[in-house]
Design a protein around this motif. Structure first.
Motif, short mmCIF file in Angstrom:
data_model
loop_
_atom_site.label_atom_id
_atom_site.label_comp_id
_atom_site.label_asym_id
_atom_site.label_seq_id
_atom_site.Cartn_x
_atom_site.Cartn_y
_atom_site.Cartn_z
N ALA A 168 -78.14 -45.03 99.31
CA ALA A 168 -79.47 -44.44 99.57
C ALA A 168 -80.14 -45.16 100.75
CB ALA A 168 -80.35 -44.56 98.33
N ILE A 169 -81.01 -44.47 101.44
CA ILE A 169 -81.78 -45.11 102.51
C ILE A 169 -82.70 -46.16 101.88
CG2 ILE A 169 -81.69 -43.10 104.04
CD1 ILE A 169 -84.53 -42.39 103.13
N SER A 170 -83.13 -47.11 102.69
CA SER A 170 -83.97 -48.20 102.19
C SER A 170 -85.38 -47.72 101.85
CB SER A 170 -84.06 -49.31 103.23
OG SER A 170 -84.78 -48.85 104.37
N ARG A 171 -86.08 -48.56 101.11
CA ARG A 171 -87.47 -48.23 100.77
C ARG A 171 -88.33 -48.15 102.03
NH1 ARG A 171 -89.01 -52.56 98.11
NH2 ARG A 171 -90.54 -53.32 99.62
N ASP A 172 -88.10 -49.02 102.98
CA ASP A 172 -88.87 -49.01 104.23
C ASP A 172 -88.67 -47.70 105.00
OD1 ASP A 172 -89.91 -51.49 103.72
OD2 ASP A 172 -88.45 -52.57 104.95
N GLY A 224 -80.04 -39.42 100.60
CA GLY A 224 -78.83 -39.46 101.40
C GLY A 224 -79.00 -38.80 102.75
N SER A 225 -79.52 -37.57 102.74
CA SER A 225 -79.68 -36.82 103.99
C SER A 225 -80.99 -37.11 104.71
CB SER A 225 -79.58 -35.32 103.69
OG SER A 225 -80.70 -34.89 102.93
N LYS A 226 -81.93 -37.74 104.03
CA LYS A 226 -83.27 -38.06 104.55
C LYS A 226 -84.18 -36.83 104.67
CE LYS A 226 -81.27 -41.71 107.48
NZ LYS A 226 -81.25 -42.29 108.83
N LYS A 227 -83.76 -35.73 104.11
CA LYS A 227 -84.52 -34.50 104.19
C LYS A 227 -85.73 -34.56 103.25
CE LYS A 227 -84.17 -29.49 103.44
NZ LYS A 227 -83.28 -28.38 103.00
N VAL A 228 -86.90 -34.12 103.75
CA VAL A 228 -88.09 -34.04 102.91
C VAL A 228 -87.97 -32.80 102.03
CG1 VAL A 228 -90.60 -33.75 102.87
CG2 VAL A 228 -89.55 -35.24 104.58
N ALA A 266 -79.36 -38.41 95.00
CA ALA A 266 -80.39 -39.39 94.68
C ALA A 266 -81.63 -39.04 95.50
CB ALA A 266 -79.92 -40.79 95.01
N VAL A 267 -82.81 -39.26 94.94
CA VAL A 267 -84.04 -38.91 95.65
C VAL A 267 -85.02 -40.08 95.62
CG1 VAL A 267 -83.82 -36.44 95.18
CG2 VAL A 267 -85.13 -37.88 93.61
N LYS A 319 -90.15 -44.61 93.98
CA LYS A 319 -89.17 -44.47 92.90
C LYS A 319 -87.88 -43.88 93.46
CE LYS A 319 -89.65 -41.30 89.61
NZ LYS A 319 -90.09 -40.64 88.35
N LEU A 320 -86.77 -44.56 93.21
CA LEU A 320 -85.45 -44.09 93.60
C LEU A 320 -84.72 -43.67 92.33
CD1 LEU A 320 -83.17 -43.69 95.70
CD2 LEU A 320 -82.55 -46.10 95.34
N GLU A 321 -84.32 -42.41 92.28
CA GLU A 321 -83.74 -41.89 91.04
C GLU A 321 -82.54 -40.99 91.35
OE1 GLU A 321 -85.18 -39.32 87.10
OE2 GLU A 321 -86.42 -39.38 88.91
#
Length: 216
Positions: free
Chosen positions: A153-157, A205-209, A185-186, A176-178
């Motif tokens: 997953a991408i980082s929290r930052d 994963g894709s960084k899509k909103v 994962a979102v 929240k990472l779930e």
């Protein structure tokens, strides 16, 4: 002297006596009517008062929540350190969710995991890394769990930057990472601007909103 007064009262006209008898009866009816009307008025007023008090209570709670918001500068340990605390407490369990939120004026990690029979949760102070609490409970058979791999997953930052851009204004305050699905994962990021808080959902994963909505 007393006898003369009593005689005068005995010799009052009959009309006056009838009026004297009727007056208490009229008063009784009026009192009953007044009580009924008063009860109705009080009932309506009481209901309105309860509603007003309830609304006021909600406003106070919302204000307190904002006032007790923790400082991001107090986040001293990272997400992996919180996950390590969970693994120390509950070995060989699958992680499915990691949350970082403001809790009574301090930031706290909530790491959740599961196995075939139970689900587990550990709360960790984000400032000093101490375990605040831990608990386990029976896993609901209808509650489907998926294993989260935070390394994919991408980082929290990065999630914060994407969320703040999507919200247009404000600063990220909770995360929240779930693992929502087997292959997705979102990140759910809350962005605060004054009294307005928006929740931005991002594919980790894709960084899509995926969604932006007001948080209630």
């Amino acid at each position: 002297m007393t006898e003369k007064i009593e005689q005068r009262q005995d010799h009052q006209p009959n009309a006056d006596k009838k009026k004297t008898r009727k007056f208490p009866q009229m008063t009784k009816k009026m009192l009953i009517t007044a009580c009924i009307c008063g009860g109705i008025i009080l009932g309506v007023g009481g209901t309105a008062g309860v509603v007003a008090m309830h609304d006021h209570h909600d406003q106070i709670e919302a204000a307190i929540k904002h006032e007790k918001l923790a400082k991001k500068s107090d986040i001293k340990i990272d997400q992996q350190a919180a996950i390590d605390k969970f693994n120390q407490k509950y070995q060989n369990k699958q992680i499915d969710e990691v949350e970082l939120e403001s809790d009574n004026g301090k930031y706290v990690y909530k790491v959740k995991g599961f196995d075939n029979t139970n689900e587990y949760k550990v709360k960790v102070n984000a400032k000093d890394g101490k375990v605040i609490s831990s608990k386990s409970e029976k896993l609901d058979k209808n509650d489907k769990k998926y294993t989260l791999d935070p390394s994919k997953a991408i980082s929290r930052d990065e999630a914060s930057q994407i969320a703040e851009k999507a919200a247009k204004k404000g600063s990220s305050i909770e995360w929240k990472l779930e693992q929502e699905k087997e292959n997705q994962a979102v990140w759910e990021v809350k962005v605060k601007d004054g009294r307005t808080v928006k929740e931005v959902k991002i594919d980790a994963g894709s960084k899509k909103v995926l969604n932006v909505e007001n948080d209630h």
